[in-house]
Motif scaffolding. Structure first.
Motif, PDB file in Angstrom:
ATOM      1  N   TYR A 137       0.859  -1.192   0.000  1.00  0.00           N
ATOM      2  CA  TYR A 137       0.000   0.000   0.000  1.00  0.00           C
ATOM      3  C   TYR A 137       0.892   1.238   0.000  1.00  0.00           C
ATOM      4  O   TYR A 137       1.821   1.343   0.809  1.00  0.00           O
ATOM      5  CB  TYR A 137      -0.927   0.001   1.219  1.00  0.00           C
ATOM      6  CG  TYR A 137      -1.905   1.142   1.187  1.00  0.00           C
ATOM      7  CD1 TYR A 137      -3.034   1.082   0.386  1.00  0.00           C
ATOM      8  CD2 TYR A 137      -1.687   2.301   1.919  1.00  0.00           C
ATOM      9  CE1 TYR A 137      -3.936   2.137   0.318  1.00  0.00           C
ATOM     10  CE2 TYR A 137      -2.581   3.363   1.875  1.00  0.00           C
ATOM     11  CZ  TYR A 137      -3.693   3.277   1.073  1.00  0.00           C
ATOM     12  OH  TYR A 137      -4.575   4.337   1.011  1.00  0.00           O
ATOM     13  N   PRO A 138       0.610   2.223  -0.882  1.00  0.00           N
ATOM     14  CA  PRO A 138       1.603   3.293  -1.095  1.00  0.00           C
ATOM     15  C   PRO A 138       1.470   4.538  -0.217  1.00  0.00           C
ATOM     16  O   PRO A 138       2.307   5.444  -0.335  1.00  0.00           O
ATOM     17  CB  PRO A 138       1.380   3.672  -2.571  1.00  0.00           C
ATOM     18  CG  PRO A 138      -0.045   3.323  -2.853  1.00  0.00           C
ATOM     19  CD  PRO A 138      -0.401   2.174  -1.951  1.00  0.00           C
ATOM     20  N   TYR A 139       0.460   4.632   0.641  1.00  0.00           N
ATOM     21  CA  TYR A 139       0.213   5.892   1.339  1.00  0.00           C
ATOM     22  C   TYR A 139       0.181   5.702   2.858  1.00  0.00           C
ATOM     23  O   TYR A 139       0.049   4.587   3.354  1.00  0.00           O
ATOM     24  CB  TYR A 139      -1.110   6.513   0.870  1.00  0.00           C
ATOM     25  CG  TYR A 139      -1.145   6.785  -0.612  1.00  0.00           C
ATOM     26  CD1 TYR A 139      -0.446   7.854  -1.165  1.00  0.00           C
ATOM     27  CD2 TYR A 139      -1.856   5.946  -1.472  1.00  0.00           C
ATOM     28  CE1 TYR A 139      -0.463   8.090  -2.535  1.00  0.00           C
ATOM     29  CE2 TYR A 139      -1.881   6.183  -2.839  1.00  0.00           C
ATOM     30  CZ  TYR A 139      -1.182   7.250  -3.359  1.00  0.00           C
ATOM     31  OH  TYR A 139      -1.194   7.477  -4.714  1.00  0.00           O
ATOM     32  N   ALA A 140       0.265   6.836   3.565  1.00  0.00           N
ATOM     33  CA  ALA A 140       0.217   6.814   5.031  1.00  0.00           C
ATOM     34  C   ALA A 140      -1.204   6.674   5.561  1.00  0.00           C
ATOM     35  O   ALA A 140      -1.405   6.264   6.697  1.00  0.00           O
ATOM     36  CB  ALA A 140       0.853   8.090   5.588  1.00  0.00           C
ATOM     37  N   THR A 141      -2.182   7.063   4.751  1.00  0.00           N
ATOM     38  CA  THR A 141      -3.585   7.019   5.148  1.00  0.00           C
ATOM     39  C   THR A 141      -4.406   6.385   4.040  1.00  0.00           C
ATOM     40  O   THR A 141      -3.977   6.294   2.893  1.00  0.00           O
ATOM     41  CB  THR A 141      -4.152   8.429   5.408  1.00  0.00           C
ATOM     42  OG1 THR A 141      -4.125   9.170   4.179  1.00  0.00           O
ATOM     43  CG2 THR A 141      -3.354   9.169   6.463  1.00  0.00           C
ATOM     44  N   CYS A 142      -5.615   5.976   4.398  1.00  0.00           N
ATOM     45  CA  CYS A 142      -6.658   5.703   3.416  1.00  0.00           C
ATOM     46  C   CYS A 142      -7.639   6.871   3.468  1.00  0.00           C
ATOM     47  O   CYS A 142      -7.963   7.355   4.562  1.00  0.00           O
ATOM     48  CB  CYS A 142      -7.388   4.405   3.718  1.00  0.00           C
ATOM     49  SG  CYS A 142      -6.362   2.923   3.649  1.00  0.00           S
ATOM     50  N   ALA A 143      -8.084   7.310   2.307  1.00  0.00           N
ATOM     51  CA  ALA A 143      -9.003   8.446   2.232  1.00  0.00           C
ATOM     52  C   ALA A 143     -10.151   8.050   1.307  1.00  0.00           C
ATOM     53  O   ALA A 143     -10.016   8.075   0.083  1.00  0.00           O
ATOM     54  CB  ALA A 143      -8.293   9.686   1.709  1.00  0.00           C
ATOM     55  N   SER A 144     -11.270   7.664   1.905  1.00  0.00           N
ATOM     56  CA  SER A 144     -12.387   7.085   1.158  1.00  0.00           C
ATOM     57  C   SER A 144     -13.509   8.109   1.043  1.00  0.00           C
ATOM     58  O   SER A 144     -14.026   8.595   2.058  1.00  0.00           O
ATOM     59  CB  SER A 144     -12.885   5.818   1.850  1.00  0.00           C
ATOM     60  OG  SER A 144     -11.813   4.896   1.996  1.00  0.00           O
ATOM     61  N   LEU A 145     -13.888   8.420  -0.189  1.00  0.00           N
ATOM     62  CA  LEU A 145     -14.755   9.554  -0.490  1.00  0.00           C
ATOM     63  C   LEU A 145     -16.128   9.090  -0.965  1.00  0.00           C
ATOM     64  O   LEU A 145     -16.227   8.283  -1.905  1.00  0.00           O
ATOM     65  CB  LEU A 145     -14.081  10.410  -1.564  1.00  0.00           C
ATOM     66  CG  LEU A 145     -14.745  11.711  -1.994  1.00  0.00           C
ATOM     67  CD1 LEU A 145     -14.747  12.709  -0.839  1.00  0.00           C
ATOM     68  CD2 LEU A 145     -14.009  12.307  -3.197  1.00  0.00           C
ATOM     69  N   ASN A 146     -17.172   9.567  -0.314  1.00  0.00           N
ATOM     70  CA  ASN A 146     -18.558   9.379  -0.751  1.00  0.00           C
ATOM     71  C   ASN A 146     -18.938   7.911  -0.918  1.00  0.00           C
ATOM     72  O   ASN A 146     -19.243   7.246   0.065  1.00  0.00           O
ATOM     73  CB  ASN A 146     -18.834  10.204  -2.005  1.00  0.00           C
ATOM     74  CG  ASN A 146     -18.737  11.701  -1.741  1.00  0.00           C
ATOM     75  OD1 ASN A 146     -19.042  12.166  -0.647  1.00  0.00           O
ATOM     76  ND2 ASN A 146     -18.296  12.475  -2.728  1.00  0.00           N
ATOM     77  N   ASP A 147     -18.899   7.362  -2.150  1.00  0.00           N
ATOM     78  CA  ASP A 147     -19.329   5.972  -2.354  1.00  0.00           C
ATOM     79  C   ASP A 147     -18.204   4.974  -2.141  1.00  0.00           C
ATOM     80  O   ASP A 147     -18.415   3.769  -2.299  1.00  0.00           O
ATOM     81  CB  ASP A 147     -19.931   5.789  -3.754  1.00  0.00           C
ATOM     82  CG  ASP A 147     -18.908   5.917  -4.872  1.00  0.00           C
ATOM     83  OD1 ASP A 147     -17.949   6.713  -4.729  1.00  0.00           O
ATOM     84  OD2 ASP A 147     -19.058   5.231  -5.900  1.00  0.00           O
ATOM     85  N   GLU A 148     -17.020   5.440  -1.759  1.00  0.00           N
ATOM     86  CA  GLU A 148     -15.925   4.528  -1.436  1.00  0.00           C
ATOM     87  C   GLU A 148     -16.110   4.020  -0.005  1.00  0.00           C
ATOM     88  O   GLU A 148     -16.267   4.815   0.928  1.00  0.00           O
ATOM     89  CB  GLU A 148     -14.583   5.235  -1.598  1.00  0.00           C
ATOM     90  CG  GLU A 148     -14.302   5.609  -3.049  1.00  0.00           C
ATOM     91  CD  GLU A 148     -13.047   6.453  -3.223  1.00  0.00           C
ATOM     92  OE1 GLU A 148     -12.631   6.623  -4.382  1.00  0.00           O
ATOM     93  OE2 GLU A 148     -12.498   6.932  -2.218  1.00  0.00           O
ATOM     94  N   ILE A 149     -16.065   2.708   0.150  1.00  0.00           N
ATOM     95  CA  ILE A 149     -16.295   2.101   1.457  1.00  0.00           C
ATOM     96  C   ILE A 149     -15.038   2.154   2.310  1.00  0.00           C
ATOM     97  O   ILE A 149     -15.073   2.523   3.483  1.00  0.00           O
ATOM     98  CB  ILE A 149     -16.767   0.642   1.278  1.00  0.00           C
ATOM     99  CG1 ILE A 149     -18.140   0.620   0.581  1.00  0.00           C
ATOM    100  CG2 ILE A 149     -16.821  -0.083   2.618  1.00  0.00           C
ATOM    101  CD1 ILE A 149     -18.570  -0.772   0.136  1.00  0.00           C
ATOM    102  N   CYS A 150     -13.907   1.753   1.733  1.00  0.00           N
ATOM    103  CA  CYS A 150     -12.654   1.730   2.475  1.00  0.00           C
ATOM    104  C   CYS A 150     -11.479   1.636   1.514  1.00  0.00           C
ATOM    105  O   CYS A 150     -11.648   1.335   0.337  1.00  0.00           O
ATOM    106  CB  CYS A 150     -12.610   0.553   3.466  1.00  0.00           C
ATOM    107  SG  CYS A 150     -12.769  -1.070   2.717  1.00  0.00           S
TER     108      CYS A 150
END
Length: 251
Positions: free
Chosen positions: A63-76
């Motif tokens: 996984y390439p990032y420090a966080t997950c950032a899930s927007l609107n219809d993104e669950i996770c």
């Protein structure tokens, strides 16, 4: 294998959790129309490193990032991006902090500017469902009691509970046994014992519960484009009831 954590291990996780909570509180101040989730990701990584910690998600299974950032219809597991957040969006920021080997994991959904009444209700029900689950995290109860409490409440409010992603044990590594579904039957599953450390992290959808995977093989989103929210705490099972390590309301 399920391990029960020592007092020393729990203290290490609490220190990491205190730092994670500080980071979430700073992010809450940043959330507004016009900011990008890539900026938030950069801030979170810099914040952790400045305080002697590392982002445990970064590099986990590539996984390439420090966080997950899930927007609107993104669950996770949404990727941070350069597009600006828009007024009315909802965005979930999920991160895992490693401080001297102690891990802390918590996700929080944020309103961006003026979110409509339906979106605010989704967020409210999701957060309340988290605490309904935590109430059941008692010595002697079973994993199914947690999921049943969440499912009964969320579905009773007209929402659906994601089945494809669960809470989990956490300790030396991010994901450990047991899995902690946010749906299920009471008095079923593993019995909870003192010293277990788990996450409870319901993902609640406005529409159908089913998910589909993006081409990046990480980001899950709703099949019907309905919005999804998520709140996650890391807790210790104690003889005195659940101890929330990632509590944002502590003095």
């Amino acid at each position: 294998m399920i391990t029960r954590k020592s007092a020393r291990e729990i203290d290490q996780m609490q220190a990491a959790a205190d730092l994670l909570v500080q980071c979430h509180k700073e992010i809450a101040k940043m959330i507004k129309p016009g900011i990008t989730t890539m900026e938030i990701d950069a801030f979170a990584e810099e914040f952790m490193r400045r305080h002697g910690a590392t982002p445990e998600q970064k590099g986990y299974n590539s996984y390439p990032y420090a966080t997950c950032a899930s927007l609107n219809d993104e669950i996770c597991h949404g990727f941070p991006r350069e597009e600006q957040l828009q007024d009315g969006d909802i965005v979930t920021i999920d991160m895992v902090v490693n401080l001297n080997g102690g891990l802390a994991d918590s996700a929080w959904t944020y309103a961006v500017g003026n979110v409509d009444e339906a979106g605010l209700r989704l967020m409210d029900v999701t957060k309340k469902s988290l605490y309904k689950g935590i109430e059941q995290a008692q010595v002697g109860n079973r994993i199914g009691d947690i999921g049943h409490a969440i499912q009964t409440y969320a579905e009773g409010e007209g929402f659906s509970v994601v089945r494809d992603f669960t809470g989990h044990g956490i300790g030396p590594t991010i994901h450990e046994d047991p899995n902690v579904p946010h749906f299920g039957l009471p008095n079923k599953g593993l019995r909870l014992k003192e010293g277990m450390v788990i996450t409870i992290e319901p993902m609640i959808n406005e529409g159908a519960w089913e998910s589909k995977m993006d081409s990046n093989n990480w980001t899950a989103r709703t099949v019907d484009k309905s919005r999804s929210a998520q709140y996650e705490h890391q807790i210790v099972i104690t003889k005195d009831g659940p101890l929330i390590l990632t509590d944002q309301d502590k003095a």
